[in-house]
Structure formats: C-alpha cells, structure tokens
Scaffold this motif. Structure first.
Motif, short mmCIF file in Angstrom:
data_model
loop_
_atom_site.label_atom_id
_atom_site.label_comp_id
_atom_site.label_asym_id
_atom_site.label_seq_id
_atom_site.Cartn_x
_atom_site.Cartn_y
_atom_site.Cartn_z
N PRO A 243 46.74 26.94 -59.79
CA PRO A 243 47.22 25.92 -58.84
C PRO A 243 48.70 25.98 -58.52
O PRO A 243 49.10 25.68 -57.38
CB PRO A 243 46.86 24.61 -59.55
N THR A 244 49.54 26.36 -59.49
CA THR A 244 50.98 26.39 -59.21
C THR A 244 51.45 27.73 -58.65
O THR A 244 52.64 27.90 -58.39
CB THR A 244 51.79 26.07 -60.48
N ASP A 245 50.55 28.68 -58.45
CA ASP A 245 50.94 29.93 -57.83
C ASP A 245 51.32 29.70 -56.37
O ASP A 245 50.76 28.83 -55.69
CB ASP A 245 49.82 30.96 -57.93
N SER A 246 52.24 30.52 -55.89
CA SER A 246 52.79 30.31 -54.55
C SER A 246 51.79 30.70 -53.47
O SER A 246 51.08 31.71 -53.60
CB SER A 246 54.06 31.15 -54.38
N PRO A 247 51.74 29.93 -52.39
CA PRO A 247 50.91 30.34 -51.25
C PRO A 247 51.48 31.61 -50.62
O PRO A 247 52.70 31.81 -50.58
CB PRO A 247 51.02 29.15 -50.29
N THR A 248 50.61 32.47 -50.13
CA THR A 248 51.04 33.73 -49.53
C THR A 248 51.09 33.61 -48.02
O THR A 248 50.63 32.63 -47.43
CB THR A 248 50.09 34.87 -49.94
N ALA A 249 51.67 34.64 -47.37
CA ALA A 249 51.84 34.60 -45.92
C ALA A 249 51.75 36.00 -45.33
O ALA A 249 51.90 37.00 -46.05
CB ALA A 249 53.19 33.96 -45.57
N TYR A 250 51.50 36.06 -44.03
CA TYR A 250 51.53 37.29 -43.23
C TYR A 250 50.49 38.31 -43.66
O TYR A 250 50.60 39.50 -43.35
CB TYR A 250 52.93 37.93 -43.27
N GLY A 251 49.46 37.86 -44.40
CA GLY A 251 48.43 38.79 -44.86
C GLY A 251 48.86 39.63 -46.04
O GLY A 251 48.15 40.56 -46.44
N TRP A 252 50.01 39.33 -46.62
CA TRP A 252 50.51 40.05 -47.80
C TRP A 252 50.00 39.31 -49.04
O TRP A 252 50.58 38.31 -49.45
CB TRP A 252 52.04 40.09 -47.78
N GLU A 253 48.94 39.82 -49.63
CA GLU A 253 48.25 39.12 -50.70
C GLU A 253 48.51 39.78 -52.07
O GLU A 253 48.95 40.94 -52.16
CB GLU A 253 46.75 39.08 -50.42
N ILE A 279 58.49 30.19 -57.52
CA ILE A 279 57.84 31.27 -56.79
C ILE A 279 57.16 32.17 -57.81
O ILE A 279 57.82 32.77 -58.66
CB ILE A 279 58.89 32.07 -55.99
N GLN A 280 55.83 32.28 -57.73
CA GLN A 280 55.13 33.03 -58.78
C GLN A 280 53.75 33.47 -58.32
O GLN A 280 53.21 33.00 -57.32
CB GLN A 280 54.99 32.18 -60.04
N CYS A 281 53.19 34.42 -59.07
CA CYS A 281 51.80 34.86 -58.87
C CYS A 281 51.24 35.32 -60.21
O CYS A 281 51.99 35.62 -61.15
CB CYS A 281 51.72 35.99 -57.84
N THR A 282 49.92 35.36 -60.29
CA THR A 282 49.24 35.69 -61.55
C THR A 282 48.09 36.64 -61.26
O THR A 282 47.41 36.51 -60.23
CB THR A 282 48.68 34.42 -62.21
N PHE A 283 47.87 37.62 -62.16
CA PHE A 283 46.69 38.46 -62.02
C PHE A 283 46.17 38.90 -63.38
O PHE A 283 46.87 38.87 -64.39
CB PHE A 283 46.93 39.66 -61.09
N ASN A 284 44.91 39.31 -63.36
CA ASN A 284 44.17 39.73 -64.54
C ASN A 284 44.31 41.24 -64.71
O ASN A 284 44.07 42.00 -63.77
CB ASN A 284 42.70 39.34 -64.36
N LEU A 285 44.71 41.68 -65.91
CA LEU A 285 44.87 43.12 -66.16
C LEU A 285 43.56 43.83 -66.44
O LEU A 285 43.53 45.06 -66.48
CB LEU A 285 45.82 43.32 -67.35
N GLY A 286 42.51 43.06 -66.69
CA GLY A 286 41.21 43.67 -66.95
C GLY A 286 41.03 44.15 -68.37
O GLY A 286 39.95 44.63 -68.73
N SER A 314 61.23 36.53 -64.36
CA SER A 314 60.65 36.55 -65.70
C SER A 314 59.21 37.03 -65.62
O SER A 314 58.56 36.90 -64.57
CB SER A 314 60.69 35.17 -66.35
N ILE A 315 58.74 37.57 -66.73
CA ILE A 315 57.33 37.93 -66.86
C ILE A 315 56.73 37.10 -67.99
O ILE A 315 57.28 37.05 -69.09
CB ILE A 315 57.15 39.43 -67.15
N TRP A 316 55.62 36.46 -67.70
CA TRP A 316 54.87 35.70 -68.68
C TRP A 316 53.48 36.32 -68.82
O TRP A 316 52.99 36.98 -67.92
CB TRP A 316 54.74 34.23 -68.25
N HIS A 385 46.32 39.55 -71.61
CA HIS A 385 45.23 39.94 -70.72
C HIS A 385 45.56 39.54 -69.28
O HIS A 385 44.97 40.06 -68.34
CB HIS A 385 43.93 39.26 -71.17
N PHE A 386 46.53 38.61 -69.15
CA PHE A 386 46.92 38.11 -67.84
C PHE A 386 48.44 38.24 -67.68
O PHE A 386 49.19 38.03 -68.63
CB PHE A 386 46.49 36.65 -67.67
N PHE A 387 48.85 38.57 -66.49
CA PHE A 387 50.24 38.92 -66.18
C PHE A 387 50.74 37.96 -65.11
O PHE A 387 50.10 37.78 -64.07
CB PHE A 387 50.27 40.37 -65.69
N ARG A 388 51.91 37.35 -65.35
CA ARG A 388 52.42 36.35 -64.40
C ARG A 388 53.89 36.64 -64.09
O ARG A 388 54.73 36.72 -64.98
CB ARG A 388 52.27 34.95 -64.99
#
Length: 413
Positions: A243-253, A279-286, A314-316, A385-388
């Motif tokens: 929920p606190t991840d930043s909204p994206t724009a211009y089709g850059w996801e 300003i942040q984003c999160t993804f799963n490393l798999g 920073s990296i969390w 397992h998750f990178f932020r």
C-alpha cells in the motif's frame, strides 16, 4: 574643449605605451633554484643551531641560516630505505626543512648544504634523525582479511590519513605463485573494501602496504575460502506491491527493473510526480538469499545526474513468507528492523567522476552512468526473499524517481 582633450590624449599615448613595455619587460619567469642568478662564487657558510623534531616516517630540521647575502636555499639529502636517495630544498625565507619517506623508525643521516645564488654549495654538515614509525607500518598490523562473496574483504586503519596502497595478492594456479590481484590506494582513515572474482574454493591470499615513497611492508598471508556468489535469476522476480509503494506513471512499471534493458529507449520504473512520500517500490526475488551486492542502472543520456535519478537511497529486505507493509523511516542505520523489514544498507550514488556540477556533466559521466554502479550489501545481513528500494533524494530534488535496472547478487539459500 573636446579638441584639446583629444589632442592631449594623442600626445600622451606614446608615453603610456613606453611605460607598458617597460612593465612587461620587467616581469621575469622564476625557474626555481636550479638556474644560477649570480656571478658571486663565494662559498656560503653552513647552517647552525640545528634542531630535530621527529615525526612518523619524517622529521623537521630547524636551523639558523648563515649570514650570507648570496644565500638562495638549503639542501637536504638523505637515504630513506637503503636504496632510494631523496633531496629536499628549503628557500632562504624558511628556517626549516622537512625530510620524509623513511622506511623505519631508526637513525638516518641527513646531509645539509647551504647553496648560493650561483649554485655554490657550502661545506656539508650531517645531522642524525630518528623518525617515529611510518604510517604504512602503523597500518599494517590493523589489516584484517575475511572471506566475502566471490572474494575477500580487506579492513584496516590509516590513522594518519596518508596516501597508502593496500596490495592484494592471491595464489595463481597457472603460475603456481602469489600474484598481484588488486591495488587499492586511499587516504581514508578507515579501510573497508572487497575484491571479487574468485571461485568458492580454498585459496592463499595476502596483503601488504606501500606508501608514496616506494616503501613496502611485509605481507600478511592467510588461507581463505570465498563465499559462493551468483547473479540471482531475474526470471524468478515478481512484483509485490504494498500500500505505501509509490504509484507509477508513463507506463514505466516495476517489472521493467529486471528486463535486462538499461538504455533510455526502453522503459524502467518511474513514479508519478506529486506522489506521497516515501518514494519506494517492492518486489519478490523468487528465492531466499543472503545478498552480497547489487548493480543499479540509472537513467542515462540527458537524464544522467538529473531529473528523477536517485541520489541517496536505502535498501530494505524481508524473509517473511508474506511481509506486511510498514512505513519505513527516511533515516535508519543498517540492521534496523521495522515490522517485517530490515535495513540492508544506506547508499549515496557516486558524484560525477568529472567533478562537474550535476546537471552540467559530460560524456564521461554519462558513460559511467550507462555502465551501472555496484553497491555492496552490508556484510552479515540476514537472508531476504523480498527487496525494497526507498529513495530519499534525487539529483533534481523532486518528488518522483526513476531507475532503469537492477542486477542482484548473493548466495541463494
């Protein structure tokens, strides 16, 4: 009236030109102490009242200058390590000469001459100095070698913040000898860097310290096994939007961060201007992995060191099966835990290599950005397992950010 003024200036012009020519002609180049500037061949007297103040690897020698009107400088000559002879000159404006570069803390002989403007030397006079332990030898016992991901980590302390070189050697199977693998030069007080590119097999490593005068310490040699490191499989990455991840724009996801495209003709991750902080984003490393480092590619070309490229960030990470969202702080030390998340490190993107002001950089700076920048994860960090990514500031200071690509390395568990 105007005619009289013009006529007066016309008459004065040749005088002004003569004065200017005289001024320019009186300016002479100073070529230092090497060119004789006098025909007086009188031998100058020696310096007197000599005193010595010993320093680390050096010494100050003070003296009383001779009462010789033709004196130009005082010359000191000395052997610093049994093979290298140095000379130091001090002008007649000073009563001190610095002799430096000595290899050990022991007695050394320094020969002094007074030298006249005609390059005539006085009789020699010898003084004994006994410098304190030089800084390269003080740094040597502080060196600690430890295995690191894909290589070895070197730590040490340079208390004097002097220009020192830390030379890494490693056993080479082809030559069956210890060969130089890396040369790290710095004047920072804290030494902490890693040299990578080694397989996770037992190997003999060594480090010695050198200084700007060519002195070399003995070598610390250890047997170490580098930690296994590999590039994490990007095909296993997936978006994990919180929920606190930043909204994206211009089709850059977010998924464009691992599509192996780093040029500005392809999209990356771009947040919407005016979005809420942070300003942040999160993804799963798999996969769960202890991370060692990552390479980040910022947006190049006209956007290099400008626009929304991260400046401080920073990296969390989290190893929870389904980590919950948390409002992460803008300032936190590595190892800080907030909810399901741990801070893996705080980073500053390197300033332009050219030294130019961001926004006015050159082609070499852009080449640096295009190559991607390597950042080390804080050693000993827990597996995740998750990178932020949390962006604190961009090169434009705006309220949006963009990144082209991440490559993440570590040891999958």
């Amino acid at each position: 009236m105007m005619m009289k003024i013009k006529r007066y200036l016309k008459q004065l012009l040749p005088v002004i030109l003569v004065i200017m020519i005289g001024l320019f002609g009186s300016c002479k180049r100073n070529d230092g102490f090497n060119v004789p500037v006098s025909n007086d061949k009188t031998k100058p007297d020696v310096v007197t009242n000599i005193k010595v103040k010993n320093l680390n690897g050096a010494a100050y020698i003070t003296y009383t200058l001779p009462n010789s009107p033709n004196l130009l400088y005082v010359l000191a000559q000395y052997n610093i390590n049994g093979k290298t002879v140095r000379q130091t000159k001090s002008s007649y404006y000073n009563d001190t000469v610095l002799v430096e570069g000595f290899a050990k803390s022991q007695d050394y002989q320094v020969t002094l001459w007074s030298v006249s403007r005609a390059n005539i030397q006085s009789d020699p006079i010898t003084v004994t100095v006994h410098p304190d332990t030089p800084y390269y030898l003080l740094a040597k016992p502080t060196i600690q070698l430890a295995p690191d991901f894909g290589g070895i980590n070197v730590k040490g302390i340079d208390r004097g913040k002097k220009d020192l070189g830390f030379i890494l050697i490693a056993f080479d199977n082809s030559t069956q000898a210890l060969e130089v693998q890396d040369q790290h030069y710095t004047n920072a007080d804290t030494i902490n860097y890693s040299v990578r590119g080694f397989a996770a097999n037992p190997r003999k490593f060594g480090v010695y310290v050198t200084d700007q005068f060519g002195n070399i310490s003995d070598t610390t040699v250890v047997n170490l096994t580098p930690i296994f490191e590999t590039l994490l499989d990007k095909s296993q990455f997936s978006i994990y939007k919180l929920p606190t991840d930043s909204p994206t724009a211009y089709g850059w996801e977010v998924p464009y961060l691992w599509d192996n495209k780093t040029d500005d003709y392809s999209p990356g991750w771009h947040t919407a201007p005016g979005g809420p902080a942070p300003i942040q984003c999160t993804f799963n490393l798999g996969v769960s992995a202890q991370l060692s480092r990552f390479i980040m590619w910022e947006r190049p070309d006209e956007y290099a060191y400008s626009h929304g490229n991260p400046k401080d960030f920073s990296i969390w990470g989290s190893d929870k099966p389904a980590p919950q969202d948390a409002l992460l702080p803008q300032l936190a030390s590595a190892g800080t835990v907030v909810g399901d998340w741990v801070n893996l490190g705080n980073y500053h993107y390197p300033d332009p290599p050219s030294g130019l002001t961001p926004g006015f950089t050159n082609a070499a700076d852009n080449t640096f950005v295009k190559a991607g920048v390597n950042f080390d994860i804080t050693p000993g960090s827990p597996k995740v397992h998750f990178f932020r990514l949390l962006v604190h500031d961009t090169w434009s200071g705006g309220d949006f950010a963009h990144v082209m690509e991440f490559s993440i390395y570590g040891n999958p568990q």
